[in-house]
Design a protein around this motif. Structure first.
Motif, PDB file in Angstrom:
ATOM      1  N   ASN A  44       0.764  -1.382   0.066  1.00 18.50           N
ATOM      2  CA  ASN A  44       0.197  -0.079   0.073  1.00 18.50           C
ATOM      3  C   ASN A  44       0.857   1.353  -0.114  1.00 18.50           C
ATOM      4  O   ASN A  44       0.667   2.376  -0.159  1.00 18.50           O
ATOM      5  N   ASN A  45       2.206   1.132   1.123  1.00 21.81           N
ATOM      6  CA  ASN A  45       2.381   2.853   0.747  1.00 21.81           C
ATOM      7  C   ASN A  45       3.963   2.350   0.213  1.00 21.81           C
ATOM      8  O   ASN A  45       4.216   1.080   1.474  1.00 21.81           O
ATOM      9  N   ASN A  46       5.023   3.254   0.889  1.00 22.65           N
ATOM     10  CA  ASN A  46       6.265   2.756   1.724  1.00 22.65           C
ATOM     11  C   ASN A  46       7.031   2.361   2.292  1.00 22.65           C
ATOM     12  O   ASN A  46       7.010   2.078   3.070  1.00 22.65           O
TER      13      ASN A  46
ATOM     14  N   GLU B 234      12.015  10.979   9.974  1.00 23.02           N
ATOM     15  CA  GLU B 234      10.732  11.049  10.341  1.00 23.02           C
ATOM     16  C   GLU B 234      10.414  11.866   9.130  1.00 23.02           C
ATOM     17  O   GLU B 234      10.431  12.886   8.779  1.00 23.02           O
ATOM     18  N   ILE B 235       9.327  11.368   8.469  1.00 22.01           N
ATOM     19  CA  ILE B 235       8.573  12.129   7.428  1.00 22.01           C
ATOM     20  C   ILE B 235       7.083  12.258   7.737  1.00 22.01           C
ATOM     21  O   ILE B 235       6.061  11.923   9.263  1.00 22.01           O
ATOM     22  N   GLY B 236       6.936  13.574   7.225  1.00 25.08           N
ATOM     23  CA  GLY B 236       5.652  14.272   7.794  1.00 25.08           C
ATOM     24  C   GLY B 236       4.293  13.158   7.886  1.00 25.08           C
ATOM     25  O   GLY B 236       4.443  12.433   6.609  1.00 25.08           O
TER      26      GLY B 236
ATOM     27  N   VAL C 135      18.618   4.465   5.294  1.00 25.29           N
ATOM     28  CA  VAL C 135      17.480   5.050   5.099  1.00 25.29           C
ATOM     29  C   VAL C 135      17.849   6.376   4.549  1.00 25.29           C
ATOM     30  O   VAL C 135      18.633   7.587   4.626  1.00 25.29           O
ATOM     31  N   HIS C 136      17.272   6.658   2.929  1.00 23.14           N
ATOM     32  CA  HIS C 136      17.584   7.833   2.693  1.00 23.14           C
ATOM     33  C   HIS C 136      17.326   8.955   3.087  1.00 23.14           C
ATOM     34  O   HIS C 136      15.820   9.184   3.274  1.00 23.14           O
ATOM     35  N   THR C 137      18.156   9.777   3.243  1.00 31.36           N
ATOM     36  CA  THR C 137      17.087  11.153   4.270  1.00 31.36           C
ATOM     37  C   THR C 137      16.958  11.606   3.215  1.00 31.36           C
ATOM     38  O   THR C 137      17.666  13.053   3.233  1.00 31.36           O
ATOM     39  N   SER C 138      15.512  11.984   3.397  1.00 32.65           N
ATOM     40  CA  SER C 138      15.202  12.083   1.684  1.00 32.65           C
ATOM     41  C   SER C 138      14.139  13.509   2.250  1.00 32.65           C
ATOM     42  O   SER C 138      14.589  14.321   1.657  1.00 32.65           O
ATOM     43  N   ASN C 139      13.902  13.395   3.315  1.00 30.37           N
ATOM     44  CA  ASN C 139      13.731  15.018   3.149  1.00 30.37           C
ATOM     45  C   ASN C 139      14.396  16.649   4.380  1.00 30.37           C
ATOM     46  O   ASN C 139      13.179  17.215   5.239  1.00 30.37           O
TER      47      ASN C 139
ATOM     48  N   VAL D 183      17.931  -1.154   1.834  1.00 24.64           N
ATOM     49  CA  VAL D 183      17.606   0.633   2.081  1.00 24.64           C
ATOM     50  C   VAL D 183      16.190   1.086   1.107  1.00 24.64           C
ATOM     51  O   VAL D 183      15.412   0.346   0.367  1.00 24.64           O
ATOM     52  N   ASP D 184      16.096   1.814   2.492  1.00 24.81           N
ATOM     53  CA  ASP D 184      14.780   2.633   2.059  1.00 24.81           C
ATOM     54  C   ASP D 184      14.931   3.836   1.561  1.00 24.81           C
ATOM     55  O   ASP D 184      15.151   5.121   2.668  1.00 24.81           O
ATOM     56  N   LEU D 185      14.495   3.771   0.164  1.00 23.75           N
ATOM     57  CA  LEU D 185      14.869   4.855  -0.881  1.00 23.75           C
ATOM     58  C   LEU D 185      14.272   6.242  -1.036  1.00 23.75           C
ATOM     59  O   LEU D 185      14.038   7.458  -1.068  1.00 23.75           O
TER      60      LEU D 185
ATOM     61  N   GLY E 147       5.324   4.268  -4.707  1.00 21.86           N
ATOM     62  CA  GLY E 147       4.412   5.005  -6.311  1.00 21.86           C
ATOM     63  C   GLY E 147       4.263   6.580  -6.122  1.00 21.86           C
ATOM     64  O   GLY E 147       4.180   6.600  -7.317  1.00 21.86           O
ATOM     65  N   ASP E 148       3.823   6.882  -4.974  1.00 21.22           N
ATOM     66  CA  ASP E 148       3.391   8.648  -5.657  1.00 21.22           C
ATOM     67  C   ASP E 148       4.272   9.942  -5.503  1.00 21.22           C
ATOM     68  O   ASP E 148       3.761  10.627  -5.060  1.00 21.22           O
ATOM     69  N   LYS E 149       5.792   9.221  -5.245  1.00 17.68           N
ATOM     70  CA  LYS E 149       6.291  11.079  -4.777  1.00 17.68           C
ATOM     71  C   LYS E 149       7.110  10.664  -6.139  1.00 17.68           C
ATOM     72  O   LYS E 149       6.119  10.950  -7.651  1.00 17.68           O
TER      73      LYS E 149
ATOM     74  N   GLN F 259      -0.640   5.858  -5.064  1.00 16.85           N
ATOM     75  CA  GLN F 259       0.285   5.190  -3.565  1.00 16.85           C
ATOM     76  C   GLN F 259       0.779   3.837  -3.760  1.00 16.85           C
ATOM     77  O   GLN F 259      -0.789   3.239  -3.723  1.00 16.85           O
ATOM     78  N   ALA F 260       1.599   3.639  -3.481  1.00 16.87           N
ATOM     79  CA  ALA F 260       2.063   2.409  -3.515  1.00 16.87           C
ATOM     80  C   ALA F 260       3.068   2.136  -2.532  1.00 16.87           C
ATOM     81  O   ALA F 260       4.155   3.427  -2.385  1.00 16.87           O
ATOM     82  N   GLY F 261       3.837   0.796  -2.200  1.00 15.47           N
ATOM     83  CA  GLY F 261       4.706   0.973  -2.061  1.00 15.47           C
ATOM     84  C   GLY F 261       5.671  -0.737  -2.482  1.00 15.47           C
ATOM     85  O   GLY F 261       4.854  -1.273  -2.695  1.00 15.47           O
TER      86      GLY F 261
HETATM   87  C1  PLP Z   1       8.098   9.103   1.589  1.00 16.60           C
HETATM   88  C2  PLP Z   1       9.600   8.218   2.701  1.00 16.60           C
HETATM   89  C3  PLP Z   1       8.811   7.448   3.500  1.00 16.60           C
HETATM   90  C4  PLP Z   1       7.097   6.580   3.430  1.00 16.60           C
HETATM   91  O1  PLP Z   1       6.168   6.552   2.908  1.00 16.60           O
HETATM   92  P1  PLP Z   1       4.647   5.596   1.990  1.00 16.60           P
HETATM   93  O2  PLP Z   1       4.688   5.861   0.722  1.00 16.60           O
HETATM   94  O3  PLP Z   1       4.438   7.783   2.387  1.00 16.60           O
HETATM   95  O4  PLP Z   1       4.372   5.343   3.194  1.00 16.60           O
HETATM   96  C5  PLP Z   1       9.203   6.351   4.128  1.00 16.60           C
HETATM   97  N1  PLP Z   1      10.680   6.228   4.548  1.00 16.60           N
HETATM   98  C6  PLP Z   1      11.659   7.108   3.059  1.00 16.60           C
HETATM   99  C7  PLP Z   1      12.423   7.409   3.849  1.00 16.60           C
HETATM  100  C8  PLP Z   1      10.341   8.521   2.941  1.00 16.60           C
HETATM  101  O5  PLP Z   1      11.245   9.525   1.835  1.00 16.60           O
END
Ligand code: PLP
Length: 469
Positions: free
Chosen positions: A153-155, A181-183, A227-231, A259-261, A295-297, A303-305
């Protein structure tokens, strides 16, 4: 002496009487009896309460007026709650505004999947039971180089499922600089706890070295995760360990490297003039056994993981009963497959995928549009305020590329006699109240509409005549 207001209250018609009127019968046909009855009751109660208040100056009861009020209330009540808005916030992938906007081909595919039976889990070749993930797996493996892949369903669910499968009741090493932490309440430590995994933090917030990981490995360790420090960006005196080194360390100890991208785009964004964002293909080539991404970034789909990796690892994940609990719906699969198909032709992707089209939209194009739209905004504001074009910076959003911004053009509204701040709030509220609400942003105390993502210019302009300040 008779109290005039209590006489007026007694003179109000009954609900039954109102329900028998021809005009109300038409409402019942449209909205159904329960809703109409409820509205009539509520309006009568309000009128009774108004008559009872000492300040009331009771106007005489008019049946047509009362019915008109009921019509308005029913229409209001039946308004869809989820509706399209204009995203003029300057954040292309805005989580609160639904993240990626999908192409028409995805909408068409969803429509077909929704309104007709499909081969969701049916192998049309053999006529036997099929796999729902098969519809997207062939594309995902092609675009990532992975042996296998699946979708949930999502990441957040993808990370949960990967950890729960590979490290239940065991330890997973993560750098302290990556406990993101992601919003909207996704926190790596919380997800790990719920996945039944013990987080072992290594290194410090700004610097983590290979030896930090190496010395934390024990017989209880089940995986190393990056974990990719994405935000956010840790800048200054920093050190992180390269994927290749982490993969080598993990494999030396017989551990999987996950790896969580986060965003995970399937193309090299530099080819489109954008800053680099790691791709699942690169990450797997650097030795990751498993990558997870949304899936939705940046991918621009529903929205998908997505999980991509080795056949063995994916087979284990597929067997986890939680996969069934986190599986995606046919609508998601239909949209995702349609979006993935677009990636087959990278040349056309920029035109076809709204996310990429907006991210790469040339400044000159946005400025030209701003010049076209400006006079309409000016005339909608009338004497109340002025509007002008300013240059601004759009953000990619959803955590992708936090420090990189894109030059853009915005309309900024100024004026008002009150303080600048309350004027901006008033303007913001007025634009938000339009039939297709316009969501801008307040920057430096002024209301600003970044036009980067303004696709339906005609609708935007047409509804400006309804702006009520
Ligand atoms: C956005 C993000 C998540 C969460 O992804 P969702 O698809 O919103 O559940 C997890 N890990 C990282 C690094 C992210 O950027």
């Amino acid at each position: 002496m008779v109290n005039p207001s209590s006489a007026a209250r007694r003179a109000l018609p009954s609900v039954d009487h109102l329900l028998g009127l021809d005009a109300v019968a038409a409402l019942i046909a449209e909205y159904g009896r329960p809703l109409v009855t409820k509205s009539l009751r509520a309006l009568l109660d309000e009128r009774r309460a108004a008559l009872a208040s000492p300040a009331a100056a009771p106007a005489s009861f008019s049946e047509p007026e009362f019915i008109a009020k009921c019509v308005a209330r029913l229409a209001e009540e039946m308004q869809p709650s989820l509706k399209p808005v204009f995203n003029l916030t300057g954040t292309v992938l805005h989580t609160n505004l639904g993240r990626a906007v999908m192409p028409q081909c995805a909408a068409d595919a969803v429509m077909a999947a929704m309104t007709r039976p499909s081969n969701l889990e049916f192998d049309l070749g053999g006529g036997a039971r099929g796999e729902r993930d098969s519809h997207i797996e062939r594309w995902l493996t092609r675009f990532t180089g992975a042996q296998a892949s699946l979708v949930v369903n999502n990441n957040a669910a993808a990370v949960y499922l990967a950890l729960n499968t590979l490290a239940l009741k065991k330890e997973v090493l993560v750098s302290r600089g990556e406990l993101v932490e992601i919003g909207g309440s996704f926190r790596i430590p919380d997800i790990m706890a719920r996945a039944g995994v013990k987080l072992v933090e290594v290194g410090t917030t700004n610097r983590t070295h290979l030896k930090d990981y190496a010395s934390a490995i024990t017989p209880r360790t089940a995986a190393i995760m990056k974990v990719h420090t994405s935000n956010y960006a840790v800048q200054g005196f920093t050190a992180t360990v390269a994927e290749t080194e982490l993969a080598a360390l993990a494999h030396e100890h017989g551990l999987p490297f996950i790896v969580d991208l986060g965003s995970g785009t399937l193309v090299n964004l530099e080819d489109y003039g954008l800053p680099h964002e790691p791709t699942p293909r690169e990450t797997l080539a650097q030795g990751a056994d498993l990558v997870t991404f949304s899936g939705d970034k940046l991918l621009g789909g529903p929205q998908a993981g997505l999980i991509a990796g080795s056949k063995d690892t994916l087979a284990r994940i597929r067997k986890n009963p939680m996969k069934r609990a986190l599986r995606v719906d046919k609508m998601t699969l239909a949209a995702l497959e349609a979006v993935l198909r677009l990636y087959a032709n990278p040349q056309r992707l920029r035109e076809e995928l709204p996310t990429l089209r907006w991210l790469t939209r040339p400044l000159a194009d946005i400025e030209t549009q701003a010049k076209r739209v400006l006079p309409h905004v000016v005339s909608a504001l009338g004497s109340f305020g002025q509007a002008q074009i300013v240059t601004c910076s759009s953000q990619i959003g959803s955590g992708a590329l936090p420090v990189d911004t894109l030059p853009s053009a915005a309309l900024v509204v100024s004026g008002g006699e009150n303080s600048k701040r309350s004027f901006a709030n008033q303007i913001e509220t007025a634009f938000r109240a339009l039939p297709a609400p316009v969501i801008g942003r307040i920057k430096d105390g002024a209301y600003q509409m970044d036009l980067r993502c303004l696709d339906d210019e005609a609708e935007f302009v047409a509804q400006l005549t309804q702006l009520k300040i």
